[in-house]
Motif scaffolding. Structure first.
Motif, PDB file in Angstrom:
ATOM      1  N   GLU A  34      13.415  -4.622   8.518  1.00 22.07           N
ATOM      2  CA  GLU A  34      14.078  -3.328   8.448  1.00 22.07           C
ATOM      3  C   GLU A  34      14.808  -3.111   7.122  1.00 22.07           C
ATOM      4  N   TYR A  37      12.321  -2.137   4.510  1.00 24.34           N
ATOM      5  CA  TYR A  37      11.909  -0.746   4.722  1.00 24.34           C
ATOM      6  C   TYR A  37      12.983   0.192   4.172  1.00 24.34           C
ATOM      7  N   GLN A  38      14.233  -0.094   4.470  1.00 27.05           N
ATOM      8  CA  GLN A  38      15.332   0.745   4.000  1.00 27.05           C
ATOM      9  C   GLN A  38      15.423   0.746   2.476  1.00 27.05           C
ATOM     10  N   SER A  41      13.380   3.493   0.268  1.00 27.56           N
ATOM     11  CA  SER A  41      13.795   4.889   0.111  1.00 27.56           C
ATOM     12  C   SER A  41      15.191   5.064   0.687  1.00 27.56           C
ATOM     13  N   ALA A  43      16.072   7.569   2.114  1.00 33.24           N
ATOM     14  CA  ALA A  43      15.843   8.369   3.318  1.00 33.24           C
ATOM     15  C   ALA A  43      15.456   7.515   4.527  1.00 33.24           C
ATOM     16  N   HIS A  44      15.113   6.242   4.295  1.00 32.57           N
ATOM     17  CA  HIS A  44      14.694   5.361   5.387  1.00 32.57           C
ATOM     18  C   HIS A  44      15.909   4.827   6.135  1.00 32.57           C
ATOM     19  N   ILE A  45      15.912   5.013   7.448  1.00 33.53           N
ATOM     20  CA  ILE A  45      17.038   4.598   8.276  1.00 33.53           C
ATOM     21  C   ILE A  45      16.726   3.325   9.053  1.00 33.53           C
ATOM     22  N   ASN A  61       9.190   4.389  12.712  1.00 32.37           N
ATOM     23  CA  ASN A  61       9.993   4.606  11.503  1.00 32.37           C
ATOM     24  C   ASN A  61      10.948   5.768  11.750  1.00 32.37           C
ATOM     25  N   GLU A  63      13.552   8.249   9.614  1.00 35.06           N
ATOM     26  CA  GLU A  63      13.948   8.663   8.272  1.00 35.06           C
ATOM     27  C   GLU A  63      14.399  10.118   8.286  1.00 35.06           C
ATOM     28  N   ILE A  65      13.884  13.555   6.138  1.00 38.76           N
ATOM     29  CA  ILE A  65      13.125  14.227   5.084  1.00 38.76           C
ATOM     30  C   ILE A  65      13.473  15.711   5.134  1.00 38.76           C
ATOM     31  N   HIS A 156       9.511  12.736  -1.380  1.00 38.33           N
ATOM     32  CA  HIS A 156       9.713  11.514  -0.601  1.00 38.33           C
ATOM     33  C   HIS A 156       8.551  10.538  -0.817  1.00 38.33           C
ATOM     34  N   GLU A 160       8.832   6.829  -2.707  1.00 33.03           N
ATOM     35  CA  GLU A 160       8.662   5.597  -1.930  1.00 33.03           C
ATOM     36  C   GLU A 160       7.413   4.813  -2.335  1.00 33.03           C
TER      37      GLU A 160
END
Length: 176
Positions: A34, A37-38, A41, A43-45, A61, A63, A65, A156, A160
């Motif tokens: 995780e 992944y964060q 970007s 924007a990735h939560i 996923n 995020e 956007i 986005h 990314e």
């Protein structure tokens, strides 16, 4: 659910400094921590992994956007070391309520030479019938929504892609 209407069809590429033989996009995708992944970007939560009711692998996923929170349920459609296609009916939480969109996410690599590959990250977003009803109730024409959504989605994907490429590169070089 086949739909010819498209909000966004964006594709960006980046170089991976690893031999194609060491790359396994599905292993990367379904094993991505995780925090990594964060880091791909702001924007990735969150990211997680499960299976669809039929047992097919699924990447979840979360995020933001364009100001909307999205929960994506990416189900594996094609899974090869150099090519992964995922399809999601994604939940979208907007200030005006909740709806869904369909997202086709395709990740692939092509060999450049013995030490490098070109990674391509393609995202195609389409409206679901639920979404069409959602914007119709608000009096928003599809083309207007499309024009407003495209810049955020394209940006986005563009930002990314090189970070995903670097993450795939790290995964390839630390395995085998």
């Amino acid at each position: 659910m086949e739909n010819n209407q498209v909000f966004v069809d964006s594709s960006f590429s980046a170089i991976i400094n690893a031999p194609i033989e060491k790359i396994d996009i599905p292993a990367w995708c379904f094993g991505l921590p995780e925090n990594e992944y964060q880091s791909c970007s702001p924007a990735h939560i969150a990211a997680g992994f499960t299976t669809a009711p039929d047992g097919t692998k699924m990447s979840i996923n979360v995020e933001i956007i364009g100001g909307s929170l999205m929960v994506q349920h990416y189900v594996e459609q094609l899974s090869e070391p150099a090519h992964l296609i995922l399809l999601s009916v994604s939940d979208v939480f907007t200030p005006n309520g909740r709806t869904t969109i369909q997202v086709h996410w395709e990740l692939s690599v092509k060999k450049i030479d013995e030490k490098t590959c070109e990674f391509t990250n393609r995202v195609i977003s389409r409206p679901t019938p639920d979404f069409i009803s959602f914007i119709d109730k608000q009096g928003i024409p599809f083309e207007q929504f499309k024009a407003q959504r495209q810049p955020a989605s394209i940006y986005h994907n563009q930002t990314e892609t090189p970070l995903f490429a670097k993450s795939i590169e790290h995964h390839a070089l630390r395995t085998n």
